[in-house]
Design an enzyme around this catalytic site. Structure first.
Site, mmCIF file in Angstrom:
data_model
loop_
_atom_site.group_PDB
_atom_site.id
_atom_site.type_symbol
_atom_site.label_atom_id
_atom_site.label_comp_id
_atom_site.label_asym_id
_atom_site.label_seq_id
_atom_site.Cartn_x
_atom_site.Cartn_y
_atom_site.Cartn_z
ATOM 1 N N SER A 7 -48.472 34.033 48.274
ATOM 2 C CA SER A 7 -48.493 35.377 47.354
ATOM 3 C C SER A 7 -49.495 36.038 48.068
ATOM 4 O O SER A 7 -50.917 35.815 48.148
ATOM 5 C CB SER A 7 -48.946 34.896 45.883
ATOM 6 O OG SER A 7 -49.538 35.914 45.460
ATOM 7 N N HIS A 32 -44.121 36.029 48.508
ATOM 8 C CA HIS A 32 -44.155 36.306 47.113
ATOM 9 C C HIS A 32 -44.865 37.561 46.929
ATOM 10 O O HIS A 32 -46.329 37.725 47.347
ATOM 11 C CB HIS A 32 -44.858 35.032 46.306
ATOM 12 C CG HIS A 32 -44.818 35.174 44.829
ATOM 13 N ND1 HIS A 32 -43.713 34.921 44.141
ATOM 14 C CD2 HIS A 32 -45.709 35.481 44.120
ATOM 15 C CE1 HIS A 32 -44.106 35.251 42.794
ATOM 16 N NE2 HIS A 32 -45.310 35.479 42.892
ATOM 17 N N ASP A 34 -46.654 40.066 44.174
ATOM 18 C CA ASP A 34 -46.730 40.401 42.506
ATOM 19 C C ASP A 34 -46.913 41.866 42.383
ATOM 20 O O ASP A 34 -47.795 42.446 42.777
ATOM 21 C CB ASP A 34 -48.395 39.477 42.491
ATOM 22 C CG ASP A 34 -48.094 37.969 42.580
ATOM 23 O OD1 ASP A 34 -47.037 37.673 41.724
ATOM 24 O OD2 ASP A 34 -48.635 37.307 43.208
ATOM 25 N N MET A 36 -47.879 44.376 39.397
ATOM 26 C CA MET A 36 -48.399 44.319 38.081
ATOM 27 C C MET A 36 -48.603 45.856 37.616
ATOM 28 O O MET A 36 -49.061 46.774 38.633
ATOM 29 C CB MET A 36 -49.979 43.739 38.009
ATOM 30 C CG MET A 36 -49.545 42.466 38.667
ATOM 31 S SD MET A 36 -51.268 41.436 38.403
ATOM 32 C CE MET A 36 -50.784 39.861 39.441
ATOM 33 N N HIS A 65 -41.835 39.531 42.149
ATOM 34 C CA HIS A 65 -42.497 39.080 40.717
ATOM 35 C C HIS A 65 -42.932 40.206 39.869
ATOM 36 O O HIS A 65 -43.900 40.564 40.352
ATOM 37 C CB HIS A 65 -43.555 37.863 41.010
ATOM 38 C CG HIS A 65 -43.815 37.166 39.777
ATOM 39 N ND1 HIS A 65 -45.108 36.555 39.502
ATOM 40 C CD2 HIS A 65 -43.614 37.509 38.355
ATOM 41 C CE1 HIS A 65 -45.238 36.247 38.314
ATOM 42 N NE2 HIS A 65 -44.212 36.724 37.743
ATOM 43 N N MET A 67 -44.321 41.636 36.861
ATOM 44 C CA MET A 67 -45.213 41.473 35.955
ATOM 45 C C MET A 67 -45.419 42.987 35.234
ATOM 46 O O MET A 67 -46.544 43.397 35.249
ATOM 47 C CB MET A 67 -46.667 40.798 36.092
ATOM 48 C CG MET A 67 -46.182 39.269 36.360
ATOM 49 S SD MET A 67 -47.679 38.774 37.590
ATOM 50 C CE MET A 67 -47.158 39.235 39.225
ATOM 51 N N MET A 136 -44.648 30.038 34.950
ATOM 52 C CA MET A 136 -46.024 30.404 35.236
ATOM 53 C C MET A 136 -46.868 29.151 34.905
ATOM 54 O O MET A 136 -46.979 28.956 33.666
ATOM 55 C CB MET A 136 -46.365 31.785 34.198
ATOM 56 C CG MET A 136 -45.867 33.066 34.737
ATOM 57 S SD MET A 136 -45.865 33.511 36.448
ATOM 58 C CE MET A 136 -47.666 33.602 36.836
ATOM 59 N N GLY A 141 -51.472 37.907 36.074
ATOM 60 C CA GLY A 141 -52.536 38.913 36.305
ATOM 61 C C GLY A 141 -53.576 38.893 37.356
ATOM 62 O O GLY A 141 -53.912 39.723 37.895
ATOM 63 N N PHE A 142 -53.943 37.569 37.779
ATOM 64 C CA PHE A 142 -55.069 37.291 38.581
ATOM 65 C C PHE A 142 -54.714 36.271 39.523
ATOM 66 O O PHE A 142 -53.969 35.046 39.115
ATOM 67 C CB PHE A 142 -56.471 37.238 38.090
ATOM 68 C CG PHE A 142 -56.733 38.440 37.161
ATOM 69 C CD1 PHE A 142 -57.289 39.471 37.805
ATOM 70 C CD2 PHE A 142 -56.457 38.366 35.675
ATOM 71 C CE1 PHE A 142 -57.591 40.620 36.482
ATOM 72 C CE2 PHE A 142 -56.617 39.339 35.092
ATOM 73 C CZ PHE A 142 -57.298 40.521 35.679
ATOM 74 N N GLY A 143 -54.906 36.110 40.773
ATOM 75 C CA GLY A 143 -55.247 34.996 41.501
ATOM 76 C C GLY A 143 -56.289 34.229 41.267
ATOM 77 O O GLY A 143 -56.971 34.594 40.538
ATOM 78 N N ASP A 174 -45.775 29.216 39.537
ATOM 79 C CA ASP A 174 -46.703 30.098 40.131
ATOM 80 C C ASP A 174 -47.992 30.039 39.495
ATOM 81 O O ASP A 174 -47.935 30.166 38.258
ATOM 82 C CB ASP A 174 -45.917 31.428 40.085
ATOM 83 C CG ASP A 174 -46.855 32.690 40.406
ATOM 84 O OD1 ASP A 174 -47.830 32.463 41.167
ATOM 85 O OD2 ASP A 174 -46.252 34.016 40.395
ATOM 86 N N GLY A 175 -48.962 29.630 40.146
ATOM 87 C CA GLY A 175 -50.508 29.908 39.645
ATOM 88 C C GLY A 175 -51.061 28.433 39.528
ATOM 89 O O GLY A 175 -50.695 27.546 39.248
ATOM 90 N N GLY A 196 -51.307 31.424 46.273
ATOM 91 C CA GLY A 196 -51.928 32.472 46.867
ATOM 92 C C GLY A 196 -53.126 32.218 47.251
ATOM 93 O O GLY A 196 -53.421 31.998 48.613
HETATM 94 C C1 DX5 Z 1 -50.650 35.545 39.103
HETATM 95 C C2 DX5 Z 1 -49.604 35.629 39.986
HETATM 96 C C3 DX5 Z 1 -49.446 34.811 41.085
HETATM 97 C C4 DX5 Z 1 -50.955 34.755 41.914
HETATM 98 C C5 DX5 Z 1 -51.267 33.119 42.068
HETATM 99 O O1 DX5 Z 1 -50.598 36.492 38.007
HETATM 100 O O2 DX5 Z 1 -48.244 35.837 39.445
HETATM 101 O O3 DX5 Z 1 -48.772 34.957 42.087
HETATM 102 O O4 DX5 Z 1 -51.075 35.273 43.168
HETATM 103 O O5 DX5 Z 1 -52.371 32.996 42.790
HETATM 104 P P1 DX5 Z 1 -53.073 31.486 42.715
HETATM 105 O O6 DX5 Z 1 -52.053 30.672 43.932
HETATM 106 O O7 DX5 Z 1 -54.376 31.870 43.594
HETATM 107 O O8 DX5 Z 1 -53.282 31.081 41.572
HETATM 108 ZN ZN ZN Z 2 -46.654 35.638 41.209
#
Ligand code: DX5
Ligand code: ZN
Length: 221
Positions: A7, A32, A34, A36, A65, A67, A136, A141-143, A174-175, A196
Site C-alpha cells: 500500500s 494498492h 488507498d 480516502m 481501494h 474509502m 479490513m 483511515g490510517f496506515g 488489509d491492515g 503498507g
Molecule cells: C487503511 C488502508 C490500508 C493501509 C494499511 O485504511 O486501507 O491499505 O495502508 O497499512 P498497514 O499495512 O500499515 O496497516
Molecule cells: Zn487499503
C-alpha cells in the site's frame, strides 16, 4: 497463489514514482492505492490524477481501494485513470449491486470491502458478481495500525461461505499485515495481502517482500 500488494499510503510521497518502481523490482504483485475522502474515513489522500501518474511508472495491476462515500460517483474516473481493480465499501454504498456492476462494466475487477464491524451478510446478494472480497483487518483511515485478531475468524467464515456458494474468489486482507501476523492470516484462508508500513517502513523492500512470501509459502505447515 498468494499475492503481496504494498500500500503506497506508507510510501515517501516526495518520490512516489521511485517508490513504486522499487517495490515492483522487489517482487510486489499489485500496487494498492488507498483513496480516502475525509468523510467515510477521517483522512484525505489521493484521486484519479495520482492513479493516472502511477500507471505511467508501473505495469503492475493497480488496486484502488475506495474509502469514500457513494463511490459510484468516481468509479468511471478511476477506471479511466488505469485502475485494474476497484474495491468499494459495502457501508458506503446504498446501491451496492449497482455499484459493483458499474465497476465491471468499466472493464475493471470488482471487490467489496467490509469494515471490521460489518457482518459478512452484506455480501450475500452480490458475492457471485464479485472478483474479490476485501476484509479490513483494521478500521480504515490510517496506515500502521494493529491487526484485529477477531478478523481471523471472519476470514475463515467467509472462505466457508464462498465455497458453499461455489464462489472461489480471492480474499484480500488489509491492515496490520506484517511478518508477525501474515502466517495466521494466510492459514485463515486469505489470498492477497496488503502491506503498507511493513513494506515501506522497512529498510530493504526486496528482503521484506521475500520474507513475507517465504512465510506464505511455508504457511499451513
Ligand atoms: C487503511 C488502508 C490500508 C493501509 C494499511 O485504511 O486501507 O491499505 O495502508 O497499512 P498497514 O499495512 O500499515 O496497516
Ligand atoms: Zn487499503
Amino acid at each position: 497463489m498468494k499475492l503481496i500488494a504494498p500500500s503506497i499510503l506508507s510510501a515517501d510521497f516526495t518520490k512516489l514514482g521511485e517508490e513504486i518502481r522499487a517495490v515492483e523490482e522487489a517482487g510486489a504483485d499489485w500496487i494498492h492505492i488507498d483513496v480516502m475522502d475525509g468523510r467515510f474515513v477521517p483522512n484525505i489522500t489521493m484521486g484519479p490524477m495520482v492513479v493516472e501518474a502511477i500507471k505511467k511508472v508501473t505495469s503492475l495491476p493497480l488496486d484502488v481501494h475506495l474509502m469514500i462515500d457513494t463511490p459510484d460517483r468516481y468509479v468511471n474516473d478511476f477506471a479511466a485513470a488505469g485502475a485494474t481493480h476497484i474495491s468499494v465499501h459495502a457501508e458506503a454504498c446504498v446501491h451496492l449491486h449497482r455499484t459493483v456492476h458499474m465497476i465491471k462494466e468499466a472493464g475493471v475487477q470488482a471487490g467489496v470491502a467490509l469494515n471490521p464491524g460489518t457482518d459478512l451478510h452484506s455480501l450475500s446478494w452480490v458475492m457471485e458478481d464479485l472478483d474479490f472480497v476485501l476484509i479490513m483487518t483494521v478500521n480504515p483511515g490510517f496506515g500502521g495500525q494493529s491487526f484485529i485478531p477477531k478478523s481471523l475468524e471472519k476470514i475463515r467464515r467467509l472462505k466457508k461461505i464462498l465455497s458453499e456458494h461455489g464462489c472461489e474468489i480471492p480474499v484480500q486482507v488489509d491492515g496490520g499485515v506484517n511478518k508477525t501476523t501474515v502466517k495466521s492470516v494466510s492459514n485463515a484462508g486469505a489470498d492477497i495481502f496488503v502491506a503498507g508500513s511493513a513494506v515501506f517502513g522497512s529498510p530493504d523492500y526486496r528482503k521484506t517482500i521475500s520474507e513475507l512470501k517465504g512465510i506464505l509459502e511455508g504457511a499451513g505447515e
